[in-house]
Motif scaffolding. Sequence first.
Motif, mmCIF file in Angstrom:
data_model
loop_
_atom_site.group_PDB
_atom_site.id
_atom_site.type_symbol
_atom_site.label_atom_id
_atom_site.label_comp_id
_atom_site.label_asym_id
_atom_site.label_seq_id
_atom_site.Cartn_x
_atom_site.Cartn_y
_atom_site.Cartn_z
ATOM 1 N N PRO B 297 0.732 -1.216 -0.064
ATOM 2 C CA PRO B 297 0.111 -0.130 0.137
ATOM 3 C C PRO B 297 0.834 1.383 -0.151
ATOM 4 O O PRO B 297 0.435 2.475 -0.266
ATOM 5 C CB PRO B 297 -0.785 -0.127 1.357
ATOM 6 C CG PRO B 297 0.115 -0.856 2.213
ATOM 7 C CD PRO B 297 0.649 -1.940 1.192
ATOM 8 N N SER B 298 2.138 1.138 0.313
ATOM 9 C CA SER B 298 3.056 2.308 0.548
ATOM 10 C C SER B 298 3.454 2.953 -0.822
ATOM 11 O O SER B 298 4.095 4.176 -1.109
ATOM 12 C CB SER B 298 4.275 1.948 1.404
ATOM 13 O OG SER B 298 5.260 1.226 0.685
ATOM 14 N N ILE B 299 3.015 2.129 -2.084
ATOM 15 C CA ILE B 299 3.711 2.651 -3.572
ATOM 16 C C ILE B 299 2.771 3.763 -3.974
ATOM 17 O O ILE B 299 1.625 3.899 -3.962
ATOM 18 C CB ILE B 299 3.662 1.474 -4.325
ATOM 19 C CG1 ILE B 299 4.566 0.701 -4.028
ATOM 20 C CG2 ILE B 299 3.864 2.008 -5.921
ATOM 21 C CD1 ILE B 299 4.627 -0.577 -4.609
ATOM 22 N N LEU B 300 3.589 4.938 -4.317
ATOM 23 C CA LEU B 300 2.947 6.057 -5.029
ATOM 24 C C LEU B 300 3.425 6.376 -6.314
ATOM 25 O O LEU B 300 4.509 6.488 -6.277
ATOM 26 C CB LEU B 300 3.085 7.429 -3.997
ATOM 27 C CG LEU B 300 2.475 8.509 -4.330
ATOM 28 C CD1 LEU B 300 1.014 8.285 -4.087
ATOM 29 C CD2 LEU B 300 2.946 9.545 -3.228
ATOM 30 N N GLU B 322 -5.980 6.329 -5.692
ATOM 31 C CA GLU B 322 -5.399 7.552 -5.081
ATOM 32 C C GLU B 322 -3.985 7.492 -5.357
ATOM 33 O O GLU B 322 -3.335 8.383 -4.800
ATOM 34 C CB GLU B 322 -5.815 7.773 -3.836
ATOM 35 C CG GLU B 322 -5.539 6.896 -2.774
ATOM 36 C CD GLU B 322 -5.772 7.183 -1.469
ATOM 37 O OE1 GLU B 322 -5.921 8.232 -1.102
ATOM 38 O OE2 GLU B 322 -6.076 6.249 -0.415
ATOM 39 N N ARG B 323 -3.389 6.448 -5.342
ATOM 40 C CA ARG B 323 -1.947 6.087 -5.487
ATOM 41 C C ARG B 323 -1.307 6.472 -6.661
ATOM 42 O O ARG B 323 0.089 6.307 -6.830
ATOM 43 C CB ARG B 323 -1.630 4.826 -5.034
ATOM 44 C CG ARG B 323 -1.949 4.331 -3.532
ATOM 45 C CD ARG B 323 -1.493 3.212 -2.976
ATOM 46 N NE ARG B 323 -2.409 2.370 -3.378
ATOM 47 C CZ ARG B 323 -1.938 0.818 -3.376
ATOM 48 N NH1 ARG B 323 -0.473 0.630 -3.306
ATOM 49 N NH2 ARG B 323 -2.724 -0.041 -3.785
ATOM 50 N N ALA B 341 6.773 12.564 -0.186
ATOM 51 C CA ALA B 341 6.261 11.279 0.183
ATOM 52 C C ALA B 341 7.146 10.045 0.553
ATOM 53 O O ALA B 341 7.001 9.401 1.641
ATOM 54 C CB ALA B 341 5.567 10.850 -1.167
ATOM 55 N N GLY B 345 7.644 7.978 4.173
ATOM 56 C CA GLY B 345 7.527 6.567 4.046
ATOM 57 C C GLY B 345 6.938 5.891 2.789
ATOM 58 O O GLY B 345 6.922 4.681 2.888
ATOM 59 N N ALA B 346 6.533 6.736 1.990
ATOM 60 C CA ALA B 346 6.122 5.966 0.805
ATOM 61 C C ALA B 346 7.147 5.642 -0.087
ATOM 62 O O ALA B 346 8.356 5.979 -0.090
ATOM 63 C CB ALA B 346 5.072 7.093 -0.009
#
Lengths: 584, 584
Positions: B297-300, B322-323, B341, B345-346
């Motif tokens: 879930p941390s991927i942007l 939203e990512r 970001a 932590g992204a």
Amino acid sequence: MVLERINGPEDLKGLTKEERDTLAREMRENLIQRASLHMGHVGPDLGFVEATIALHTVFDAPNDHLIFDVSHQTYPHKMLTGRREAYMDPEHYDDVGPYTDPKESPYDLYSIGHTSTSVDLAIGMAKARDILGGKEHVVGIIGDGSLSGGMALEGLNVAGEMDSPLILVLNDNDQSIAENHGGMYKKLAELRETKGEAKDNIFRGMGLEYLYEGNGNDVESLVRIFEKAKSFKRPVLVHIFTRKGMGLPYAEEHKEEWHWHMPFYRETGKTREEWEFGEDLSDRTADFLLRKMKKDPSILVITAGVPGGMGFTAEKRREAGERFIDTGIAEQSGVTLACGAAKRGAKALFFTSATFLQRAYDQISHDAGINSLPITIVVNSASLFGMSDKTHLGLYLSSMANSIPNLFVLAPAFKEEYFAMLDYSMEQRERPMLILAPSDVVEDELPVEKDFGKPAFRTVKAGKDVAIFAPGSIYGEGKAAVELLQEKYGITATLIEPTILSHLDEECLQTLKKEHKLVVVLEDGILDGGLGEKIARYYGMDEMKVLCLGLNKEFYDEYDVTELLKEQKMDRESIAEAVVKGLQ
Amino acid sequence: MVLERINGPEDLKGLTKEERDTLAREMRENLIQRASLHMGHVGPDLGFVEATIALHTVFDAPNDHLIFDVSHQTYPHKMLTGRREAYMDPEHYDDVGPYTDPKESPYDLYSIGHTSTSVDLAIGMAKARDILGGKEHVVGIIGDGSLSGGMALEGLNVAGEMDSPLILVLNDNDQSIAENHGGMYKKLAELRETKGEAKDNIFRGMGLEYLYEGNGNDVESLVRIFEKAKSFKRPVLVHIFTRKGMGLPYAEEHKEEWHWHMPFYRETGKTREEWEFGEDLSDRTADFLLRKMKKDPSILVITAGVPGGMGFTAEKRREAGERFIDTGIAEQSGVTLACGAAKRGAKALFFTSATFLQRAYDQISHDAGINSLPITIVVNSASLFGMSDKTHLGLYLSSMANSIPNLFVLAPAFKEEYFAMLDYSMEQRERPMLILAPSDVVEDELPVEKDFGKPAFRTVKAGKDVAIFAPGSIYGEGKAAVELLQEKYGITATLIEPTILSHLDEECLQTLKKEHKLVVVLEDGILDGGLGEKIARYYGMDEMKVLCLGLNKEFYDEYDVTELLKEQKMDRESIAEAVVKGLQ
């Protein structure tokens, strides 16, 4: 004394109104005292004392994130986050750097020294918080001057589309380093006059919510408005009006001179004698350009928010009149505007600091380079003898510029050579030229050339076996090494001043092959992408040995230049020793 | 036929309303016919037919200056300025380039292909006109998409302070390449809905005068509004609403797909079979990232206006939700937002085309580099096998990036290696990494590495005497040269794939000294600042000969890659010959 009880933001939480006011007075007094003894930023910090108290009262740093733009206004922040000794005790004045720095404190999120980044950093943190399920507040703080920078405006537009909380604090003190420039500042003034009610609000126009607080130096008012901002579910810009230089009458009156200042006498504001310096090359540049303007109506001089960088004081700006343009902190506009002007027949010159020109790489390449537009760009501090804070280093600029086709990167070592280059560049119509203003005023050691249309490596002193290339501000070290080689080792080296870093003088290189076995190239910056590598490539298939002496490609910080030269084996003794070894 | 009578703008001056309308229909018909047979921009030009007729009717080019942003909307302009055959006769379709070009016509002022420059170019021309005593009109034309670029916004702010005439035409078709992004676009929609009366008008907020015309595809309305704009004594922005893709129903409906298009069948809009290509590395990149997002879930993922560059179709953007962030045409925001970001932590990845990343040099250095923020940047077309229009070349990017400390510039030659680098870069927390996506899908010839934390030059094939370094997309040519050397000359060369261009694998270079006399470094770009020069510097004091083969530092245009390789002695035969000669 309240300040002495503040070891971190948590100590602010229970303070009464009176204690907060006392704290503000104490902080301001200490800031002024320190400034009078220690060079640094003055105006931005004096204006932001109350806002900093309010921010650390309302928000819960470091859990909440406070991101300061440029971060030259963070002395109060540092005072309140465990570093007050550095502002109270002269013994500790040097414990802290002038900008935020994560290595210094967990309350400092970034090393920052360039403007207009806080909005985007804040958006990124808010986006990451959202996808990671965090709940904390993210607060980006930006000054009115920084708003003229394109990336801040890009950020406001991106923020305006977000659907989750983000607080942007606009610290409006009606001043950039010099006066503000741009149409938006008339509207900011209207917003101040109408307490935020004026129409054509660009922040709302970008899709942001908007709050206004005129009492930007009143802690209670600020606490109220920041508390209100916390309740918004989507991005809100809080526009506060603060007094730059507050508490120091001459700093309030002469904001430009007091943005940053040398140590001074508190009573008068006069700079302490030991910090008074005479006229330098910047002042002479302004005078040179003004003289040229008098003779030639087609000259246009442009800067991006740093008129003082080339000696354009308020008086000299008035003298230049409509032929001096300050785009605000907008290097991209500055360069491309110069391109448009050159296309229409003006002799356009743009100047800034080396580190800030990094913002305009694409404009130099795409607008000036591809179109062969004869703009002149002059930068100061593109040198290891220049600014040494890691966010302001000009050590990379010539390497950056060397990757741009069609651009000549000129590096004068001498005073009149520098002005001859300026003159040549402004008169030619062939291509863009970037001139790296020397750090020091060195008198010319060669007859001054007038033509810089072809790459030229100039022989200052003919010798044999080894040739030392010493461009720009590193010339002095190269010359000293040549002298040392003669005196100490009896080696008569050739000394060459390459006036250009981006292109090779192949005739010179070819000639050197006859009587030389070794070429040493000194870099006034990093090795990567420098002149030395080009020369090493040129001789790659020959017998000639090439030794490049420059900085490793790293970030340096607050270095002592003498020590750095020694460490990196670039001082005269090390150069001489390397030559002796290389010739064996 | 009216169009056949138009040899230049002067032939437009006496036309009746009916003739103008006929002309617009004829131009549109020819544009559609040409687009169906010749690749190029479609939507931007179909929407700008009437505006172009009106501009050339009202203004007196080239005496008055028309400056087109990006200039992909100038097919109608070219049709009306002596180049109509290139749009009417298939034999002449290739007579013109896709962008304005002063070499092509005196009506074209600049070579332009990047966005958001027209405002600043126009300001510069207007300033030069003023100081030189000219009286002509200066007209900068900009699309709504380009407004999201910071330099356009900088320019609007600078223009808002001017006190002399300047006309800016905002061609608003409610679309960038993909959909628009940013808070300002809600306000632009409100301005359209209220015929320019909505409050919080950012143009007025920037200090500009403002006019609105909703009938942006009606010549008479446009002529009226442009005539009105001519009467203003200070900068005015004329906001016109046009229909992107007008006249081609599927182009109007699917604006993103029809911004630029391959040849197609007019009846259906289906791409002609010979121009249909299968899935490429871009599509696979989007799929790779989407798979990674499902697990983490941390991927942007962030882009700046070019989602299609890495295969993020509208459907895949929806899947990312939203990512996935599109900052608009705002590379500076994109990179620095990624930094924020990453700090929070992204795992942040930014992508664009190599040529557009030039806008973000400072952000990569100051925000990502100094702060060691582990963002991943991926670009396509950083290769001589990429886009070949001179305004879109990615040939300089690795040299540019090589001057940034702390940044790893990775150049994968193979498919799985590329994905392994992406994966490694996104997982590591050490530093920013820039990955140059290969131009072609080449199957891996070595076991796939998982760790790219140390500079590594990989030996694909061990030989002796000569080692050929062939990175990224130039790998194939290097490999072919090695084969040719074996077959034709009996020389067993070592073939090395350097996975990194910014840093040296000194262990490899040291080892090569044992059995090699010559190192040949191929550059997939220019020589200056490339890997070859670093290697030449490394061996500068050794016996090892180094031959760098790459492009001279120049701008190239619409080249044939096979011919270019030959010209620059970078094709397999020339490489082999140079090796034979170098070993003699």
